[in-house]
Design a protein around this motif. Structure first.
Motif, PDB file in Angstrom:
ATOM      1  N   LEU A   4      12.931  71.047  38.098  1.00 52.36           N
ATOM      2  CA  LEU A   4      11.461  71.493  37.824  1.00 52.36           C
ATOM      3  C   LEU A   4      10.439  71.394  39.005  1.00 52.36           C
ATOM      4  O   LEU A   4      10.391  70.068  39.601  1.00 52.36           O
ATOM      5  CB  LEU A   4      11.069  70.440  36.515  1.00 52.36           C
ATOM      6  N   PRO A   5       9.820  72.124  39.147  1.00 50.11           N
ATOM      7  CA  PRO A   5       8.862  72.158  40.164  1.00 50.11           C
ATOM      8  C   PRO A   5       7.448  71.416  39.769  1.00 50.11           C
ATOM      9  O   PRO A   5       6.592  70.873  40.363  1.00 50.11           O
ATOM     10  CB  PRO A   5       8.173  73.473  40.741  1.00 50.11           C
ATOM     11  N   SER A   6       7.342  71.122  38.371  1.00 52.09           N
ATOM     12  CA  SER A   6       6.176  70.427  37.695  1.00 52.09           C
ATOM     13  C   SER A   6       5.946  69.211  38.101  1.00 52.09           C
ATOM     14  O   SER A   6       7.246  68.666  38.116  1.00 52.09           O
ATOM     15  CB  SER A   6       6.035  70.771  36.306  1.00 52.09           C
ATOM     16  N   ARG A   7       4.917  68.518  38.179  1.00 52.79           N
ATOM     17  CA  ARG A   7       4.599  67.065  38.322  1.00 52.79           C
ATOM     18  C   ARG A   7       4.049  66.663  37.194  1.00 52.79           C
ATOM     19  O   ARG A   7       3.770  65.276  37.325  1.00 52.79           O
ATOM     20  CB  ARG A   7       3.727  66.956  39.690  1.00 52.79           C
ATOM     21  N   SER A   8       3.649  67.124  36.276  1.00 52.30           N
ATOM     22  CA  SER A   8       2.972  66.778  34.964  1.00 52.30           C
ATOM     23  C   SER A   8       4.118  67.044  33.662  1.00 52.30           C
ATOM     24  O   SER A   8       4.767  67.872  33.742  1.00 52.30           O
ATOM     25  CB  SER A   8       1.596  67.674  34.723  1.00 52.30           C
ATOM     26  N   PRO A   9       3.900  66.109  32.795  1.00 49.69           N
ATOM     27  CA  PRO A   9       4.663  66.360  31.548  1.00 49.69           C
ATOM     28  C   PRO A   9       4.519  67.624  30.699  1.00 49.69           C
ATOM     29  O   PRO A   9       5.731  68.274  30.466  1.00 49.69           O
ATOM     30  CB  PRO A   9       4.172  65.208  30.651  1.00 49.69           C
ATOM     31  N   THR A  45       8.395  59.954  23.849  1.00 52.20           N
ATOM     32  CA  THR A  45       9.652  60.096  23.733  1.00 52.20           C
ATOM     33  C   THR A  45      10.316  59.458  24.977  1.00 52.20           C
ATOM     34  O   THR A  45      11.511  59.430  25.168  1.00 52.20           O
ATOM     35  CB  THR A  45      10.503  61.286  23.227  1.00 52.20           C
ATOM     36  N   ALA A  46       9.594  58.754  25.761  1.00 53.48           N
ATOM     37  CA  ALA A  46       9.987  57.961  27.183  1.00 53.48           C
ATOM     38  C   ALA A  46      10.915  56.795  26.622  1.00 53.48           C
ATOM     39  O   ALA A  46      10.582  56.399  26.008  1.00 53.48           O
ATOM     40  CB  ALA A  46       8.603  57.669  27.956  1.00 53.48           C
ATOM     41  N   ILE A  47      11.952  57.022  27.336  1.00 51.92           N
ATOM     42  CA  ILE A  47      13.054  55.963  27.154  1.00 51.92           C
ATOM     43  C   ILE A  47      13.248  54.853  28.342  1.00 51.92           C
ATOM     44  O   ILE A  47      14.076  54.032  28.176  1.00 51.92           O
ATOM     45  CB  ILE A  47      14.451  56.295  26.530  1.00 51.92           C
ATOM     46  N   GLY A  48      12.460  55.103  29.485  1.00 52.07           N
ATOM     47  CA  GLY A  48      12.522  54.206  30.470  1.00 52.07           C
ATOM     48  C   GLY A  48      13.457  54.942  31.649  1.00 52.07           C
ATOM     49  O   GLY A  48      13.956  55.916  31.601  1.00 52.07           O
ATOM     50  N   GLN A  49      13.221  54.226  32.880  1.00 50.16           N
ATOM     51  CA  GLN A  49      13.803  54.521  34.057  1.00 50.16           C
ATOM     52  C   GLN A  49      13.375  56.156  34.394  1.00 50.16           C
ATOM     53  O   GLN A  49      14.277  56.977  34.859  1.00 50.16           O
ATOM     54  CB  GLN A  49      15.136  54.332  34.218  1.00 50.16           C
ATOM     55  N   GLY A  50      12.235  56.865  34.029  1.00 50.95           N
ATOM     56  CA  GLY A  50      12.086  58.244  34.265  1.00 50.95           C
ATOM     57  C   GLY A  50      12.360  59.064  33.513  1.00 50.95           C
ATOM     58  O   GLY A  50      12.551  60.241  33.705  1.00 50.95           O
ATOM     59  N   VAL A  51      12.941  58.690  32.200  1.00 50.57           N
ATOM     60  CA  VAL A  51      13.632  59.672  31.327  1.00 50.57           C
ATOM     61  C   VAL A  51      12.838  59.779  30.065  1.00 50.57           C
ATOM     62  O   VAL A  51      12.548  58.725  29.479  1.00 50.57           O
ATOM     63  CB  VAL A  51      15.172  59.129  31.043  1.00 50.57           C
ATOM     64  N   ALA A  52      12.621  60.808  29.564  1.00 47.83           N
ATOM     65  CA  ALA A  52      11.927  61.291  28.313  1.00 47.83           C
ATOM     66  C   ALA A  52      12.807  62.329  27.513  1.00 47.83           C
ATOM     67  O   ALA A  52      13.523  63.299  28.287  1.00 47.83           O
ATOM     68  CB  ALA A  52      10.518  61.821  28.691  1.00 47.83           C
ATOM     69  N   VAL A  53      12.855  62.369  26.389  1.00 50.36           N
ATOM     70  CA  VAL A  53      13.416  63.259  25.469  1.00 50.36           C
ATOM     71  C   VAL A  53      12.440  63.972  24.507  1.00 50.36           C
ATOM     72  O   VAL A  53      12.647  63.627  23.224  1.00 50.36           O
ATOM     73  CB  VAL A  53      14.763  62.657  24.530  1.00 50.36           C
ATOM     74  N   PRO A  54      11.645  64.688  25.172  1.00 48.86           N
ATOM     75  CA  PRO A  54      10.547  65.230  24.197  1.00 48.86           C
ATOM     76  C   PRO A  54      11.270  66.442  23.143  1.00 48.86           C
ATOM     77  O   PRO A  54      12.250  67.191  23.583  1.00 48.86           O
ATOM     78  CB  PRO A  54       9.566  66.062  25.059  1.00 48.86           C
ATOM     79  N   PRO A  73      11.066  64.926  42.785  1.00 49.40           N
ATOM     80  CA  PRO A  73       9.809  63.810  43.114  1.00 49.40           C
ATOM     81  C   PRO A  73       9.363  63.112  41.934  1.00 49.40           C
ATOM     82  O   PRO A  73       8.781  62.245  42.036  1.00 49.40           O
ATOM     83  CB  PRO A  73       8.717  64.818  43.745  1.00 49.40           C
ATOM     84  N   GLY A  74       9.774  63.580  40.835  1.00 55.04           N
ATOM     85  CA  GLY A  74       9.076  62.878  39.646  1.00 55.04           C
ATOM     86  C   GLY A  74       7.966  63.360  38.977  1.00 55.04           C
ATOM     87  O   GLY A  74       7.325  64.380  39.561  1.00 55.04           O
ATOM     88  N   ILE A  75       8.012  63.233  37.634  1.00 50.88           N
ATOM     89  CA  ILE A  75       6.743  63.488  36.836  1.00 50.88           C
ATOM     90  C   ILE A  75       5.692  62.490  36.995  1.00 50.88           C
ATOM     91  O   ILE A  75       5.872  61.529  36.756  1.00 50.88           O
ATOM     92  CB  ILE A  75       7.192  63.879  35.433  1.00 50.88           C
ATOM     93  N   GLY A  76       4.452  63.183  37.503  1.00 50.43           N
ATOM     94  CA  GLY A  76       3.365  62.168  37.553  1.00 50.43           C
ATOM     95  C   GLY A  76       2.839  61.679  36.270  1.00 50.43           C
ATOM     96  O   GLY A  76       2.819  62.281  35.161  1.00 50.43           O
TER      97      GLY A  76
END
Length: 86
Positions: A4-9, A45-54, A73-76
């Motif tokens: 994913l190139p996006s940096r936003s949720p 739905t964030a479950i920690g360590q940079g993981v979410a399950v929307p 790079p991560g989601i800001g």
């Protein structure tokens, strides 16, 4: 693998939804993505360590659909901080 190139949720949610043929999402991919974002605003739905399950239950889809993406790079920001106007 879906990078994913996006940096936003909200951007990431829209990108994942855009990967499906519209007919698999009841012809309403944008509405589904907006529904997922609205649901995320209610309860993250964030479950920690940079993981979410929307996710979303909707009458537009008649079967289970799943997309998995990764942003190197991560989601800001925080998943619970999705702005009202993505």
């Amino acid at each position: 693998r879906l990078t994913l190139p996006s940096r936003s949720p909200s951007g990431a949610i829209h990108e994942l939804g855009a990967r499906f043929p519209p007919e698999r999402l009841g012809g309403k991919p944008h509405e589904i993505a907006e529904g997922v974002i609205a649901r995320e605003r209610e309860m993250t739905t964030a479950i920690g360590q940079g993981v979410a399950v929307p996710h979303l239950v909707t009458p537009f889809c008649r079967s289970l659909e799943l997309a998995v993406g990764r942003s190197e790079p991560g989601i800001g920001g925080q998943w619970m901080d999705i702005p009202n106007n993505p």
